[in-house]
Design a protein around this motif. Structure first.
Motif, mmCIF file in Angstrom:
data_model
loop_
_atom_site.group_PDB
_atom_site.id
_atom_site.type_symbol
_atom_site.label_atom_id
_atom_site.label_comp_id
_atom_site.label_asym_id
_atom_site.label_seq_id
_atom_site.Cartn_x
_atom_site.Cartn_y
_atom_site.Cartn_z
ATOM 1 N N ARG A 80 0.904 -1.337 -0.102
ATOM 2 C CA ARG A 80 -0.084 0.074 -0.147
ATOM 3 C C ARG A 80 0.808 1.314 -0.039
ATOM 4 N NH1 ARG A 80 -4.720 1.771 4.463
ATOM 5 N NH2 ARG A 80 -5.229 3.779 3.291
ATOM 6 N N ALA A 81 1.757 1.195 0.938
ATOM 7 C CA ALA A 81 2.880 2.397 0.932
ATOM 8 C C ALA A 81 3.465 2.594 -0.430
ATOM 9 C CB ALA A 81 3.868 2.329 1.921
ATOM 10 N N TRP A 82 4.006 1.645 -1.185
ATOM 11 C CA TRP A 82 4.488 1.950 -2.515
ATOM 12 C C TRP A 82 3.558 2.369 -3.618
ATOM 13 C CZ3 TRP A 82 4.771 0.130 -7.622
ATOM 14 C CH2 TRP A 82 5.912 0.284 -8.395
ATOM 15 N N TYR A 83 2.356 1.747 -3.487
ATOM 16 C CA TYR A 83 1.120 2.109 -4.233
ATOM 17 C C TYR A 83 0.765 3.494 -4.222
ATOM 18 C CZ TYR A 83 -3.297 2.508 -6.621
ATOM 19 O OH TYR A 83 -4.297 3.023 -7.267
ATOM 20 N N ASP A 84 0.917 3.805 -2.868
ATOM 21 C CA ASP A 84 0.421 5.352 -2.750
ATOM 22 C C ASP A 84 1.583 6.618 -3.242
ATOM 23 O OD1 ASP A 84 -1.815 4.689 -1.498
ATOM 24 O OD2 ASP A 84 -1.287 4.915 0.699
ATOM 25 N N SER A 85 2.892 5.967 -3.105
ATOM 26 C CA SER A 85 3.974 6.857 -3.660
ATOM 27 C C SER A 85 4.015 6.763 -5.162
ATOM 28 C CB SER A 85 5.076 6.178 -2.945
ATOM 29 O OG SER A 85 5.372 6.053 -1.649
ATOM 30 N N HIS A 86 3.191 5.796 -5.934
ATOM 31 C CA HIS A 86 3.485 5.644 -7.278
ATOM 32 C C HIS A 86 2.216 5.667 -7.989
ATOM 33 C CE1 HIS A 86 7.244 4.143 -5.486
ATOM 34 N NE2 HIS A 86 7.803 4.587 -6.612
ATOM 35 N N ARG A 87 1.087 6.230 -7.298
ATOM 36 C CA ARG A 87 -0.244 5.925 -7.755
ATOM 37 C C ARG A 87 -0.562 6.603 -8.905
ATOM 38 N NH1 ARG A 87 -4.463 9.492 -6.965
ATOM 39 N NH2 ARG A 87 -6.393 8.726 -7.043
ATOM 40 N N GLU A 88 -0.166 7.763 -9.164
ATOM 41 C CA GLU A 88 -0.165 8.623 -10.223
ATOM 42 C C GLU A 88 0.660 8.126 -11.587
ATOM 43 O OE1 GLU A 88 -2.150 11.242 -10.675
ATOM 44 O OE2 GLU A 88 -2.533 11.099 -8.671
ATOM 45 N N GLN A 89 1.758 7.423 -11.270
ATOM 46 C CA GLN A 89 2.291 6.791 -12.683
ATOM 47 C C GLN A 89 1.657 5.448 -12.747
ATOM 48 O OE1 GLN A 89 3.955 8.082 -9.958
ATOM 49 N NE2 GLN A 89 6.244 8.182 -9.908
ATOM 50 N N ILE A 90 1.164 4.875 -11.872
ATOM 51 C CA ILE A 90 0.495 3.555 -12.269
ATOM 52 C C ILE A 90 -0.834 3.919 -13.088
ATOM 53 C CG2 ILE A 90 -0.769 1.633 -11.021
ATOM 54 C CD1 ILE A 90 1.251 1.743 -8.838
ATOM 55 N N LEU A 91 -1.405 4.742 -12.598
ATOM 56 C CA LEU A 91 -2.834 5.164 -13.357
ATOM 57 C C LEU A 91 -2.389 5.778 -14.643
ATOM 58 C CD1 LEU A 91 -4.629 6.843 -10.327
ATOM 59 C CD2 LEU A 91 -4.974 4.439 -11.442
ATOM 60 N N ARG A 92 -1.359 6.426 -14.614
ATOM 61 C CA ARG A 92 -0.954 7.096 -15.981
ATOM 62 C C ARG A 92 -0.380 5.960 -16.956
ATOM 63 N NH1 ARG A 92 1.486 11.037 -13.984
ATOM 64 N NH2 ARG A 92 3.532 10.157 -14.018
ATOM 65 N N GLY A 93 0.055 5.070 -16.277
ATOM 66 C CA GLY A 93 0.431 3.844 -17.034
ATOM 67 C C GLY A 93 2.146 4.261 -17.413
ATOM 68 N N GLY A 94 2.678 5.098 -16.814
ATOM 69 C CA GLY A 94 4.192 5.333 -16.659
ATOM 70 C C GLY A 94 4.426 5.852 -18.249
ATOM 71 N N ASP A 95 3.883 6.737 -18.435
ATOM 72 C CA ASP A 95 3.971 7.595 -19.909
ATOM 73 C C ASP A 95 5.175 8.525 -19.965
ATOM 74 O OD1 ASP A 95 3.428 9.844 -18.336
ATOM 75 O OD2 ASP A 95 1.296 10.092 -19.113
ATOM 76 N N GLY A 96 5.898 8.466 -18.919
ATOM 77 C CA GLY A 96 7.235 9.002 -19.068
ATOM 78 C C GLY A 96 7.132 10.491 -18.620
ATOM 79 N N THR A 97 6.148 10.921 -18.151
ATOM 80 C CA THR A 97 6.123 12.361 -17.687
ATOM 81 C C THR A 97 6.220 12.519 -16.286
ATOM 82 O OG1 THR A 97 3.769 12.292 -17.505
ATOM 83 C CG2 THR A 97 4.477 12.806 -19.437
ATOM 84 N N GLY A 98 6.720 11.284 -15.418
ATOM 85 C CA GLY A 98 6.942 11.595 -14.016
ATOM 86 C C GLY A 98 8.066 12.171 -13.762
ATOM 87 N N GLU A 99 8.468 12.666 -12.602
ATOM 88 C CA GLU A 99 9.780 13.130 -12.284
ATOM 89 C C GLU A 99 10.804 12.514 -12.020
ATOM 90 O OE1 GLU A 99 8.814 15.558 -8.752
ATOM 91 O OE2 GLU A 99 7.572 17.178 -9.750
ATOM 92 N N GLU A 100 10.534 10.955 -11.629
ATOM 93 C CA GLU A 100 11.453 10.103 -11.357
ATOM 94 C C GLU A 100 11.326 9.196 -12.389
ATOM 95 O OE1 GLU A 100 9.852 8.904 -7.457
ATOM 96 O OE2 GLU A 100 11.752 9.204 -6.611
ATOM 97 N N GLY A 101 12.571 8.498 -12.798
ATOM 98 C CA GLY A 101 12.416 7.559 -13.904
ATOM 99 C C GLY A 101 12.075 7.971 -15.096
ATOM 100 N N ASP A 102 12.415 7.404 -16.368
ATOM 101 C CA ASP A 102 12.114 7.613 -17.550
ATOM 102 C C ASP A 102 11.854 6.415 -18.312
ATOM 103 O OD1 ASP A 102 12.026 8.338 -19.995
ATOM 104 O OD2 ASP A 102 13.876 9.667 -20.237
#
Length: 343
Positions: A80-102
């Motif tokens: 749950r903690a990890w999901y909360d931290s990456h919720r936006e990327q997961i919902l967005r599907g990791g489209d590369g617009t996040g601040e962390e990672g590419d």
């Protein structure tokens, strides 16, 4: 690197609409307590259980799987903690617009695979659990090989396998490897500056230092994603569940065998102790007889002993006569009984 788009097992890209917030699935607030999440899951599971929705079985099956997945993630504090931290990327599907990672540079979008909607069932068909996740980790391994610049020979990662792969020789080694996964790629796409544009060596060293920091940051983030995905899959892998059940059965059997052996050994010890006690009793009786004989021999010494011996012999003769007389009386009685029966 070519971007590896999220697939649903049929080769088609997964639309973002398939990714719903797990809190939305259970219809709870993001700050919901564990008890509230448990209650919401029971309510949703009852509502969407396939047995209660035979008129819309396909929809209910998918919804029930989504509800079960949401509960499995949100009921685990770490997940749950990890999901909360990456919720936006997961919902967005990791489209590369996040601040962390590419994800564009990484060449593989892992976020969509933190959802049960990316596979259908646990069979070995192309839409199933094994085919979908095997393709993901095959892609990760392919990219690792392409970008590997190490001096040592490349060592292949363990394979994911299928539903029939034995745990210890397949999935067990696979999950052990990815639990401590560390990418061997350079992550050059994380560079913020071009060293060739530096006006002098001092600036160039500063740029290289800054770029190295960004590369290490990208590696750490990517490593964490891969490890988390492997842990997420392992928790839901039927092969692990079957292996754990088998271990429990083996453990129970060993404990039962041990209990039976202890009972048998205890019984053998008790029998041995009893036999030893009987032997000691017999020895004690023999010793008593021997002491009596020795005492009698002492008494028979001298004149008094001679007189004592004569008395014993007389008593023995008298006892013998008495026994004979009783025996004759018994014979007479038997004969009389026989005569009465004949009469």
């Amino acid at each position: 690197a070519v971007k590896f788009e999220a697939r649903n097992g049929t080769g088609e890209s997964m639309p973002a609409t398939q990714r719903r917030c797990l809190y939305e699935v259970l219809e709870v607030e993001r700050n919901a307590t564990s008890d509230e999440i448990k209650q919401a899951y029971r309510k949703a599971a009852l509502k969407w259980h396939p047995d209660k929705n035979v008129d819309r079985l396909d929809e209910a099956t998918e919804m029930f799987k989504e509800v079960t997945n949401a509960h499995a993630t949100l009921s685990d504090p770490n997940e749950r903690a990890w999901y909360d931290s990456h919720r936006e990327q997961i919902l967005r599907g990791g489209d590369g617009t996040g601040e962390e990672g590419d994800e564009e540079g990484e060449g593989v979008d892992l976020y969509p695979y933190f959802s049960s909607s990316c596979y259908s069932g646990f069979e070995d068909d192309e839409k199933g659990f094994y085919a979908v996740y095997r393709s993901v980790f095959d892609r990760i391994e392919e990219l690792e090989k392409q970008d590997y610049f190490g001096s040592d020979d490349y060592v292949d990662a363990p394979l994911f396998g299928d539903s029939t792969t034995p745990w210890l020789s397949g999935p067990g080694r696979f999950y052990t490897y990815y639990d401590g996964f560390s990418t061997r790629r350079e992550f050059a796409w994380c560079d913020k500056y071009n060293p060739n544009e530096a006006p002098n060596r001092q600036v160039k060293r500063a740029i290289e230092k800054e770029n190295l920091k960004e590369r290490n940051k990208g590696k750490r983030f990517f490593n964490e994603k891969v490890r988390r995905l492997a842990a997420w899959i392992k928790k839901r892998d039927p092969r692990q569940l079957a292996f754990m059940r088998q271990q429990e059965e083996d453990k129970s059997k060993k404990e039962e065998d041990k209990r039976l052996r202890e009972i048998q050994h205890r019984k053998m010890r008790e029998e041995a102790m009893k036999a030893e006690e009987d032997k000691e009793i017999e020895v004690d009786e023999n010793m008593d007889d021997m002491y009596l004989e020795m005492e009698l021999m002492q008494q028979l010494k001298g004149k008094k002993g001679k007189k004592k011996l004569q008395q014993l012999l007389a008593a023995k003769r008298e006892q013998g006569a008495t026994d004979q007389e009783h025996g004759e009386e018994e014979d007479v009685e038997e004969e009389e009984e026989d005569d009465d029966e004949e009469a």
